[in-house]
Design an enzyme around this catalytic site. Structure first.
Site, short mmCIF file in Angstrom:
data_model
loop_
_atom_site.label_atom_id
_atom_site.label_comp_id
_atom_site.label_asym_id
_atom_site.label_seq_id
_atom_site.Cartn_x
_atom_site.Cartn_y
_atom_site.Cartn_z
N HIS A 100 62.46 7.78 37.05
CA HIS A 100 61.31 8.45 36.42
C HIS A 100 61.11 9.88 36.95
O HIS A 100 60.24 10.10 37.80
CB HIS A 100 60.03 7.66 36.72
CG HIS A 100 59.87 6.42 35.91
ND1 HIS A 100 59.14 6.36 34.76
CD2 HIS A 100 60.36 5.18 36.11
CE1 HIS A 100 59.18 5.15 34.26
NE2 HIS A 100 59.92 4.40 35.07
N CYS A 144 64.41 5.56 31.94
CA CYS A 144 64.15 4.15 32.24
C CYS A 144 64.13 3.30 30.96
O CYS A 144 65.18 3.12 30.36
CB CYS A 144 62.89 4.01 33.07
SG CYS A 144 62.89 2.48 34.00
N GLU A 195 59.53 12.23 35.73
CA GLU A 195 58.20 12.75 35.40
C GLU A 195 57.16 12.33 36.43
O GLU A 195 56.04 12.79 36.41
CB GLU A 195 57.80 12.31 33.98
CG GLU A 195 57.34 10.87 33.82
CD GLU A 195 58.45 9.83 33.93
OE1 GLU A 195 59.62 10.19 34.23
OE2 GLU A 195 58.14 8.63 33.74
N1 GLN Z 1 62.09 -2.90 32.98
C1 GLN Z 1 61.65 -2.08 31.87
C2 GLN Z 1 62.34 -2.48 30.58
O1 GLN Z 1 63.14 -3.32 30.55
C3 GLN Z 1 61.87 -0.62 32.15
C4 GLN Z 1 61.00 -0.17 33.27
C5 GLN Z 1 60.59 1.26 33.20
O2 GLN Z 1 60.71 1.94 32.17
N2 GLN Z 1 60.04 1.73 34.29
O3 GLN Z 1 62.04 -1.92 29.58
#
Ligand code: GLN
Length: 193
Positions: A171, A78, A173
């Site tokens: 995610h 992410c 994890e």
């Molecule tokens: N929207 C977040 C970002 O731009 C990422 C979101 C996440 O890691 N769950 O960093």
């Protein structure tokens, strides 16, 4: 024992540590450059990529992280995917800029900024992987040498691998499925041998 660093500046790093213990690796929290010594691989967790970037600059981590990722398997989930990407469409935000991918931050907008869905990920086999997306990015372009590991039903790319770099928009994890962590460890042992 295989030692995997988890960048512990902000975000979901504890959950990655728990998962690493479950798959038989030793997690090591990384907040300072010298904590990268002796690690076999590194996970950059989800969280807020702007915050992770700002803290990485403050702790003098940007260049050491780049050098580490150049040599060793590194996985971004992410925000970690955003941090690893070469092109995030924003110039001012500090990133490592390693992987030949373009990503679109917060690609799912406000209404459905968090959702869960099952993904077919051939590299880990059956059954489908239950993936949790939280204000997730998507990959909008991949360069040569980047393998697509996972797509949403509409075709958008949410998992990629380039050599020893792995990036997932969701995610892994936050579920009990440890197959992607085991896949990452297989890249680490391939790299060690
Ligand atoms: N929207 C977040 C970002 O731009 C990422 C979101 C996440 O890691 N769950 O960093």
């Amino acid at each position: 024992m295989t030692k995997i660093g988890v960048l512990a500046l902000q975000g979901a790093f504890i959950e990655h540590e728990t998962m690493l213990q479950k798959v038989g690796a030793e997690p090591v929290e990384v907040r300072l450059p010298d904590q990268l010594d002796d690690l076999d691989g590194l996970i950059i967790p989800g969280g807020e990529s702007t915050t992770i970037g700002r803290l990485a600059v403050a702790y003098g981590l940007i260049e050491p992280l780049r050098q580490f990722a150049q040599r060793k398997p590194t996985w971004g989930t992410c925000a970690g995917m955003i941090f690893l990407a070469k092109d995030i469409g924003i110039d001012r935000q500090p990133i490592l800029g390693m992987m030949d991918i373009a990503v679109n931050r917060n690609a799912f907008g406000r209404q459905i900024d968090s959702f869960e869905t099952d993904l077919n990920i051939p590299v880990i086999g059956d059954p489908p992987f239950h993936a949790v997306f939280i204000r997730a990015p998507v990959v909008t372009e991949v360069g040569e040498g980047v393998d697509v590991l996972a797509r949403l039903n509409d075709g958008r790319i949410v998992g990629v691998q380039q050599g020893h770099w792995l990036a997932t928009a969701f995610h892994p994890e936050l579920t009990h499925d440890d197959r992607l962590h085991r896949h990452f460890l297989s890249l680490v042992s391939r790299d060690k041998s």
